[in-house]
Write an enzyme that holds these catalytic residues in place. Sequence first.
Site, mmCIF file in Angstrom:
data_model
loop_
_atom_site.group_PDB
_atom_site.id
_atom_site.type_symbol
_atom_site.label_atom_id
_atom_site.label_comp_id
_atom_site.label_asym_id
_atom_site.label_seq_id
_atom_site.Cartn_x
_atom_site.Cartn_y
_atom_site.Cartn_z
ATOM 1 C CG ASP A 183 -1.670 1.335 1.317
ATOM 2 O OD1 ASP A 183 -2.530 1.546 0.448
ATOM 3 O OD2 ASP A 183 -1.381 2.153 2.216
ATOM 4 C CE1 TYR B 289 0.560 7.816 3.397
ATOM 5 C CE2 TYR B 289 0.961 5.685 2.377
ATOM 6 C CZ TYR B 289 0.210 6.503 3.194
ATOM 7 O OH TYR B 289 -0.908 5.987 3.816
ATOM 8 C CE LYS C 67 -3.775 4.818 1.415
ATOM 9 N NZ LYS C 67 -2.329 4.615 1.533
HETATM 10 N N1 LIG Z 1 -5.268 7.323 5.964
HETATM 11 C C1 LIG Z 1 -4.641 6.221 5.572
HETATM 12 O O1 LIG Z 1 -4.936 5.642 4.523
HETATM 13 C C2 LIG Z 1 -3.540 5.643 6.421
HETATM 14 C C3 LIG Z 1 -3.192 6.255 7.635
HETATM 15 C C4 LIG Z 1 -2.176 5.678 8.392
HETATM 16 C C5 LIG Z 1 -1.528 4.542 7.950
HETATM 17 N N2 LIG Z 1 -1.882 3.980 6.757
HETATM 18 C C6 LIG Z 1 -1.182 2.768 6.226
HETATM 19 O O2 LIG Z 1 -0.742 1.965 7.317
HETATM 20 C C7 LIG Z 1 0.679 1.773 7.212
HETATM 21 C C8 LIG Z 1 1.291 1.626 8.592
HETATM 22 O O3 LIG Z 1 0.987 2.738 9.399
HETATM 23 P P1 LIG Z 1 2.079 3.527 10.251
HETATM 24 O O4 LIG Z 1 3.464 3.217 9.776
HETATM 25 O O5 LIG Z 1 1.649 4.945 10.223
HETATM 26 O O6 LIG Z 1 1.846 3.007 11.739
HETATM 27 P P2 LIG Z 1 2.176 1.640 12.539
HETATM 28 O O7 LIG Z 1 2.352 0.509 11.605
HETATM 29 O O8 LIG Z 1 1.136 1.539 13.605
HETATM 30 O O9 LIG Z 1 3.532 1.987 13.294
HETATM 31 C C9 LIG Z 1 4.743 2.194 12.632
HETATM 32 C C10 LIG Z 1 5.779 2.583 13.674
HETATM 33 O O10 LIG Z 1 6.035 1.455 14.494
HETATM 34 C C11 LIG Z 1 7.434 1.241 14.564
HETATM 35 N N3 LIG Z 1 7.678 -0.203 14.535
HETATM 36 C C12 LIG Z 1 7.223 -1.080 13.626
HETATM 37 N N4 LIG Z 1 7.615 -2.329 13.959
HETATM 38 C C13 LIG Z 1 8.325 -2.228 15.084
HETATM 39 C C14 LIG Z 1 8.993 -3.165 15.918
HETATM 40 N N5 LIG Z 1 8.986 -4.475 15.626
HETATM 41 N N6 LIG Z 1 9.629 -2.726 17.016
HETATM 42 C C15 LIG Z 1 9.639 -1.400 17.309
HETATM 43 N N7 LIG Z 1 9.038 -0.462 16.546
HETATM 44 C C16 LIG Z 1 8.395 -0.866 15.449
HETATM 45 C C17 LIG Z 1 8.004 1.863 13.341
HETATM 46 O O11 LIG Z 1 9.308 2.239 13.673
HETATM 47 P P3 LIG Z 1 10.494 2.203 12.593
HETATM 48 O O12 LIG Z 1 10.216 3.396 11.741
HETATM 49 O O13 LIG Z 1 11.705 2.281 13.439
HETATM 50 O O14 LIG Z 1 10.369 0.903 11.836
HETATM 51 C C18 LIG Z 1 7.081 3.031 13.078
HETATM 52 O O15 LIG Z 1 7.524 4.171 13.789
HETATM 53 C C19 LIG Z 1 1.176 2.980 6.416
HETATM 54 O O16 LIG Z 1 2.403 2.730 5.789
HETATM 55 C C20 LIG Z 1 0.050 3.132 5.414
HETATM 56 O O17 LIG Z 1 0.231 2.212 4.358
HETATM 57 C C21 LIG Z 1 -2.871 4.512 5.995
#
Ligand SMILES: NC(=O)c1ccc[n+]([C@@H]2O[C@H](COP(=O)([O-])OP(=O)(O)OC[C@H]3O[C@@H](n4cnc5c(N)ncnc54)[C@H](OP(=O)(O)O)[C@@H]3O)[C@@H](O)[C@H]2O)c1
Length: 344
Positions: free
Chosen positions: A54, A59, A83
């Site tokens: 995705d 982004y 998107k």
């Molecule tokens: N409106 C929308 O459509 C929308 C909104 C939000 C998100 N999304 C989608 O959801 C995806 C994921 O969301 P997100 O990245 O915002 O939030 P998330 O997956 O809830 O959290 C990501 C964060 O968690 C940390 N992390 C991940 N695995 C870890 C581990 N094993 N140990 C420690 N820290 C860890 C990452 O750190 P590091 O950076 O150090 O890896 C990053 O800071 C996005 O890439 C996007 O595709 C969509």
Amino acid sequence: MTTIDTRTMGRTGLALTTLGFGAASLGNLYKPVDDAAAHGAVAAALAAGIRYFDTAPHYGRGLSERRLGDALRGAGDVVVSTKVGRLMVPDDSVTDDRERDGFRSAMPFRAVYDYTHDGILRSHEASLHRLGLAKVDILFVHDIGGLTHGDAAAHYWAQLTDGGGFRALERLRHEGVIRGFGLGVNEVEVCLDAMRVAELDVILLAGRYSLLDQQALDAFFPACIAARTAVVIGGPYNSGILATGVRSGRPLHYDYAAPSAEVVERTARIEAIADTHGIPLPAAALAFVLAHPAVASVIPGMGSAARVEATAALAAHPIPAGFWSDLRASGLVRAEAPLPGELA
Ligand SMILES: NC(=O)c1ccc[n+]([C@@H]2O[C@H](COP(=O)([O-])OP(=O)(O)OC[C@H]3O[C@@H](n4cnc5c(N)ncnc54)[C@H](OP(=O)(O)O)[C@@H]3O)[C@@H](O)[C@H]2O)c1
């Protein structure tokens, strides 16, 4: 080759791997990732059996799409979502990668919201060019709703409805250009509104169904099941705290900001139960959301090959039934939340 289970999205017949790759990180979300690391993360995801990716124009203002497409070209059978709703307009005042809207990208563009019929079609075309791919499978209407648009929400909603945005998406689906569409948002209410006026194949809901936030159980999931709308869960760690836990010494993030004391306390209690059963908190966070029968895939953020490998291991980590029963008995998750092992 490693494989990951797939789930078929009801209306489309399209199968998503239960673990997908959220590519916001490839747009330099909060921190720079170099091209080699970005490419390595996608290569590691493919090697781990992940076949769903995705991304979004937003982004890194095109950076994530460029990197993802470059790394996926020739990879064969993968499912890609991007998107619509923001057009990238050239802006030569952008000359460095200081943080803008959360992204450390030097791509010389600025976003202009456009959810109209023509805006959606132009956004789709531009994404194909940035990705360098012949097609994307799913288009999500990005960040429509009051959370992003505040007082202007009605204006953008009118673009999507009266202004023909949904009509453009229906046409792309009807012509077979895309396999399906839906919303990509961090809020529930607008999803319910959208399901009343359009046949959505899939909704990407970020942060509103997790070990810490189960508001999607009230009206959202029942509406999705009734409409055969599949759900992709974004932000399964609520942007960090459910991955790091509260004791790592790393800065704590909840919904892209510092957590309240109450969130820290609840996370600590869930983490303590995970400790008792010898399981990592993020493994529980991933398994929890996949236990809901409406959910097709979970897409945590992963910005490096090492993070991808660790995440694939977390997603496969065995979790004893006793953890789930202790969690339910603690009252920390809502009693009606389906737990792993209960999936019909
Ligand atoms: N409106 C929308 O459509 C929308 C909104 C939000 C998100 N999304 C989608 O959801 C995806 C994921 O969301 P997100 O990245 O915002 O939030 P998330 O997956 O809830 O959290 C990501 C964060 O968690 C940390 N992390 C991940 N695995 C870890 C581990 N094993 N140990 C420690 N820290 C860890 C990452 O750190 P590091 O950076 O150090 O890896 C990053 O800071 C996005 O890439 C996007 O595709 C969509």
